[in-house]
Write an enzyme that holds these catalytic residues in place. Sequence first.
Site, PDB file in Angstrom:
ATOM      1  N   LYS A  59       1.789   1.206  11.358  1.00 21.01           N
ATOM      2  CA  LYS A  59       1.312  -0.320  11.058  1.00 21.01           C
ATOM      3  C   LYS A  59       2.827  -1.125  10.807  1.00 21.01           C
ATOM      4  CE  LYS A  59      -1.854   0.118   7.693  1.00 21.01           C
ATOM      5  NZ  LYS A  59      -1.880   1.726   7.761  1.00 21.01           N
ATOM      6  N   ARG A  97      -8.430  -3.308   2.701  1.00 18.41           N
ATOM      7  CA  ARG A  97      -8.584  -1.981   2.781  1.00 18.41           C
ATOM      8  C   ARG A  97      -9.891  -1.465   2.034  1.00 18.41           C
ATOM      9  NH1 ARG A  97      -2.835  -0.504   2.514  1.00 18.41           N
ATOM     10  NH2 ARG A  97      -2.509   1.784   2.298  1.00 18.41           N
ATOM     11  N   ARG A 126       7.996  11.950   8.051  1.00 21.46           N
ATOM     12  CA  ARG A 126       8.610  10.941   7.286  1.00 21.46           C
ATOM     13  C   ARG A 126       8.953  11.465   5.602  1.00 21.46           C
ATOM     14  NH1 ARG A 126       5.250   5.205   6.901  1.00 21.46           N
ATOM     15  NH2 ARG A 126       4.181   6.248   5.324  1.00 21.46           N
ATOM     16  N   ARG A 132       9.233   7.846   1.175  1.00 18.30           N
ATOM     17  CA  ARG A 132       8.520   6.855   0.034  1.00 18.30           C
ATOM     18  C   ARG A 132       8.031   7.983  -0.916  1.00 18.30           C
ATOM     19  NH1 ARG A 132       4.495   3.034   3.027  1.00 18.30           N
ATOM     20  NH2 ARG A 132       3.397   4.023   1.708  1.00 18.30           N
ATOM     21  N   ARG A 145      -4.160  10.207   0.146  1.00 20.72           N
ATOM     22  CA  ARG A 145      -4.273   8.821   0.867  1.00 20.72           C
ATOM     23  C   ARG A 145      -5.113   8.952   2.091  1.00 20.72           C
ATOM     24  NH1 ARG A 145       1.320   7.732   2.388  1.00 20.72           N
ATOM     25  NH2 ARG A 145       0.685   5.771   3.042  1.00 20.72           N
TER      26      ARG A 145
HETATM   27  P1  AMP Z   1       1.005   1.088   2.248  1.00 22.55           P
HETATM   28  O1  AMP Z   1       2.441   0.596   2.391  1.00 22.55           O
HETATM   29  O2  AMP Z   1      -0.044  -0.017   2.883  1.00 22.55           O
HETATM   30  O3  AMP Z   1       0.605   2.257   2.810  1.00 22.55           O
HETATM   31  O4  AMP Z   1       0.586   0.835   0.828  1.00 22.55           O
HETATM   32  C1  AMP Z   1       1.003   1.571  -0.304  1.00 22.55           C
HETATM   33  C2  AMP Z   1       0.200   1.742  -1.290  1.00 22.55           C
HETATM   34  O5  AMP Z   1       0.015   0.476  -2.080  1.00 22.55           O
HETATM   35  C3  AMP Z   1      -1.218   2.391  -1.159  1.00 22.55           C
HETATM   36  O6  AMP Z   1      -1.351   3.718  -0.986  1.00 22.55           O
HETATM   37  C4  AMP Z   1      -1.867   1.741  -2.286  1.00 22.55           C
HETATM   38  O7  AMP Z   1      -1.894   2.557  -3.586  1.00 22.55           O
HETATM   39  C5  AMP Z   1      -1.331   0.419  -2.281  1.00 22.55           C
HETATM   40  N1  AMP Z   1      -1.953  -0.635  -1.477  1.00 22.55           N
HETATM   41  C6  AMP Z   1      -1.347  -1.210  -0.657  1.00 22.55           C
HETATM   42  N2  AMP Z   1      -2.534  -2.324  -0.200  1.00 22.55           N
HETATM   43  C7  AMP Z   1      -3.578  -2.183  -0.838  1.00 22.55           C
HETATM   44  C8  AMP Z   1      -4.774  -2.850  -0.947  1.00 22.55           C
HETATM   45  N3  AMP Z   1      -5.187  -3.484   0.112  1.00 22.55           N
HETATM   46  N4  AMP Z   1      -5.410  -2.276  -1.683  1.00 22.55           N
HETATM   47  C9  AMP Z   1      -5.397  -1.318  -2.820  1.00 22.55           C
HETATM   48  N5  AMP Z   1      -4.177  -0.820  -2.869  1.00 22.55           N
HETATM   49  C10 AMP Z   1      -3.305  -1.173  -1.791  1.00 22.55           C
END
Ligand code: AMP
Length: 194
Positions: A13, A88, A127, A137, A148
């Site tokens: 993404k 999400r 990664r 990360r 996740r």
């Molecule tokens: P991402 O970079 O989109 O994978 O997001 C990393 C982390 O941020 C996720 O594993 C969640 O802990 C938090 N996070 C990001 N977007 C959301 C969302 N829409 N709702 C809840 N937690 C989020």
Amino acid sequence: MNLVLFGPPGAGKGTQAKRISAAWGIPHVSTGDMLRSAVQSGTELGRQVKEILERGHLVSDALVGDVVGARLRSPDMAKGFLLDGFPRTVAQIEILDRALGNLGKKLDRVISLEVPEKVTVERLLSRATAGDNGAARADDNQAVIRERLVVYRQQTAPVADVYRRQGILAEIDGTGTIDDVFGRIANALQRAGA
Ligand code: AMP
């Protein structure tokens, strides 16, 4: 064009979002990036969410809804936007609808990157070991990756069904090279009149 980019962790993404954002001239709004930068700069929000991110769990709908709501009100959203990582949960769909309704806007398309779990897990694990080149990360270790994926299956996957029923879901094959995937997304958006 008001867009959402949807897909499991490791679907690509972030990479595709940067390309779409550049090609369509719309801001890339990543809730993950916003939350990680809050953690890094040690703000009150960052302190609240640090542990949740490290465990691979979801931040509360209300909290992330406030973050996105504020961002959607900024003037650079006038030409459209690309949301990455939000909504999400099914509850976040309603939060987004309300925020957009208040601004007189609506979603045009939800681009869903379809990638088999075997491929996403391989990408996430590579990664996780990318280490020194800066791609690693804090939430990219094996236990957290598994967590996740569980969170995705239980809480996030149902989001696609809602948008499919609304007729705005564009399901895109997310396998192959970055250029292959971007080409498919661009075709789908052009067909949608973007
Ligand atoms: P991402 O970079 O989109 O994978 O997001 C990393 C982390 O941020 C996720 O594993 C969640 O802990 C938090 N996070 C990001 N977007 C959301 C969302 N829409 N709702 C809840 N937690 C989020």
